[in-house]
Design an enzyme around this catalytic site. Sequence first.
Site, short mmCIF file in Angstrom:
data_model
loop_
_atom_site.label_atom_id
_atom_site.label_comp_id
_atom_site.label_asym_id
_atom_site.label_seq_id
_atom_site.Cartn_x
_atom_site.Cartn_y
_atom_site.Cartn_z
N GLU A 266 -2.03 -0.41 9.03
CA GLU A 266 -1.75 -1.49 8.08
C GLU A 266 -0.23 -1.47 7.87
O GLU A 266 0.30 -0.56 7.24
CB GLU A 266 -2.52 -1.23 6.78
CG GLU A 266 -2.73 -2.48 5.96
CD GLU A 266 -1.70 -2.58 4.87
OE1 GLU A 266 -0.66 -3.26 5.10
OE2 GLU A 266 -1.90 -2.00 3.80
N GLU B 257 11.15 -8.33 5.70
CA GLU B 257 10.44 -8.01 4.46
C GLU B 257 11.46 -7.46 3.45
O GLU B 257 12.16 -6.49 3.73
CB GLU B 257 9.39 -6.94 4.81
CG GLU B 257 8.40 -6.67 3.73
CD GLU B 257 7.33 -5.67 4.19
OE1 GLU B 257 7.60 -4.84 5.08
OE2 GLU B 257 6.23 -5.73 3.63
C1 SIN Z 1 -3.16 -4.22 -1.77
O1 SIN Z 1 -4.09 -3.50 -1.43
O2 SIN Z 1 -3.33 -5.18 -2.50
C2 SIN Z 1 -1.75 -3.97 -1.32
C3 SIN Z 1 -1.61 -2.85 -0.39
C4 SIN Z 1 -0.27 -2.76 0.29
O3 SIN Z 1 0.75 -3.17 -0.19
O4 SIN Z 1 -0.26 -2.20 1.39
#
Ligand code: SIN
Length: 480
Positions: A248, A383
């Site tokens: 992720e 980002e």
């Molecule tokens: C989330 O789970 O809402 C955000 C997680 C993240 O910023 O990786």
Amino acid sequence: MMQTLNLVDGVWIPAQTGETFDVLDPATDEVVARVPNGGRADAVAAIEAAARAQPRWRSTTADHRAAILWRLAASMRTQTDRLARLMTREQGKPLAEARGEIAYAASFFEWAAEEGKRLHGEVIPAPTSDKRIMVLRQPVGVTAAITPWNFPAAMITRKLGPALAAGCTMVVKPAEQTPLSALALAELAVDAGVPPGVLNVVTGDPEAIGAAFLEHPAVRVLSFTGSTEVGQHLVARSAQTLTRLSLELGGHAPFIVFDDADLDAAVAGAIASKFRNAGQTCISPNRFLVHHAVHDEFCARMLEACAMLRSGPGCEEGVTTGPLIDDAAVAKVKAHVDDAVARGAVLRCGGEAVRPAAGLTPRFFAPTLLEGVDGSMRLSHEETFGPVVGVREFSDEAEAVAIANDTPYGLAAYFYTRDHARVWRVAEALEYGIVGVNDGAPSTARAPFGGMKHSGMGREGGRWVMDEYTEIKYVSWGLG
Ligand code: SIN
């Protein structure tokens, strides 16, 4: 009382070298605690403990594992305030957000506990009458997780819950900035009945521990949440062992406001998603694309909404925006704002980090609104990871979608409209794993969370997360 030792094979231990490192409060730079500066040897010991615990854990029933996960979630909910205060001290986020994160984190255990009971196999009609074909789903085995500092609890439970529910064991390496929440969760896990070796936590050197995770043949899955650069490095390093990766990674979310949007809802969604965790969220909007017909009104309302936010230490009541995690984060956000202004953007509020009171660090980046953003600016490509709203105008739907998709990232996107046909068109056209339609807060344990393109591989949450921690086995049975 806070736990400051690593958990390996059910025993709380220091690093093998005896070394420690300081955990700092980003609001004050005070030392909150010292934790083990573990390295390769500590990681290997933890992996081997997880491997020893694996056969017994996988042979327990899904119901047994679920009962433990429910107990663990319940103790998190009972101890929300203690866990939230610890999180705020090491991470900086406002207490209300930290409490919300503990509830969010517990919900991953609760969801996974039940999903573990639904790891169904299949029986497939065979091509000949003397055979039967079965498909089984089995735990992958030993897993490892490298988790980030922005959500010190939820990014662990999102991985640990499904791994444990599926019958896997895990070694967690929390971010150096926020190891205390991880160790506190591990304590609760032991109290809830997680057996020795099933969960291990090793704090310390990310390079050395990450290398051990990738090189040790017992580790079958490495789940990582963090930057795209580190994710790419892990992919390259996993080539030898072919360790399965669940990634992720970074985001660069567009937030599109069409001319038919409910502007009250759009402003509320923008504030909620942009300023959550001071903008340090992978799914935080990074590019605000606003139709020219509603641009001035949207910006005026955003300016008012920004003025209602209050920067300060997260432990103070009423604070909405805590400090950024460190000086490098402040420097990056400032560089994005300065670059935008130098290229012609208009600064309507904020623009720099402040020290709200004596004794605090100067890491409190003021909520910032920029108008006149264009595609040449850094915040249109990178980002920002800070509380900066940069607004760019557009004229029609095709242009908005083209700008939104013009990035290697594909984690989250948002848009606001009242036109139902447009909802389908735009939701289908956006190249993102998560799309919030008139919704600035799409995160939930029940839905698949993850990105396309450079934002990652795999999904966390929902039933899909179980795929990350299971193998599919085909059994062909000759009836003789
Ligand atoms: C989330 O789970 O809402 C955000 C997680 C993240 O910023 O990786």
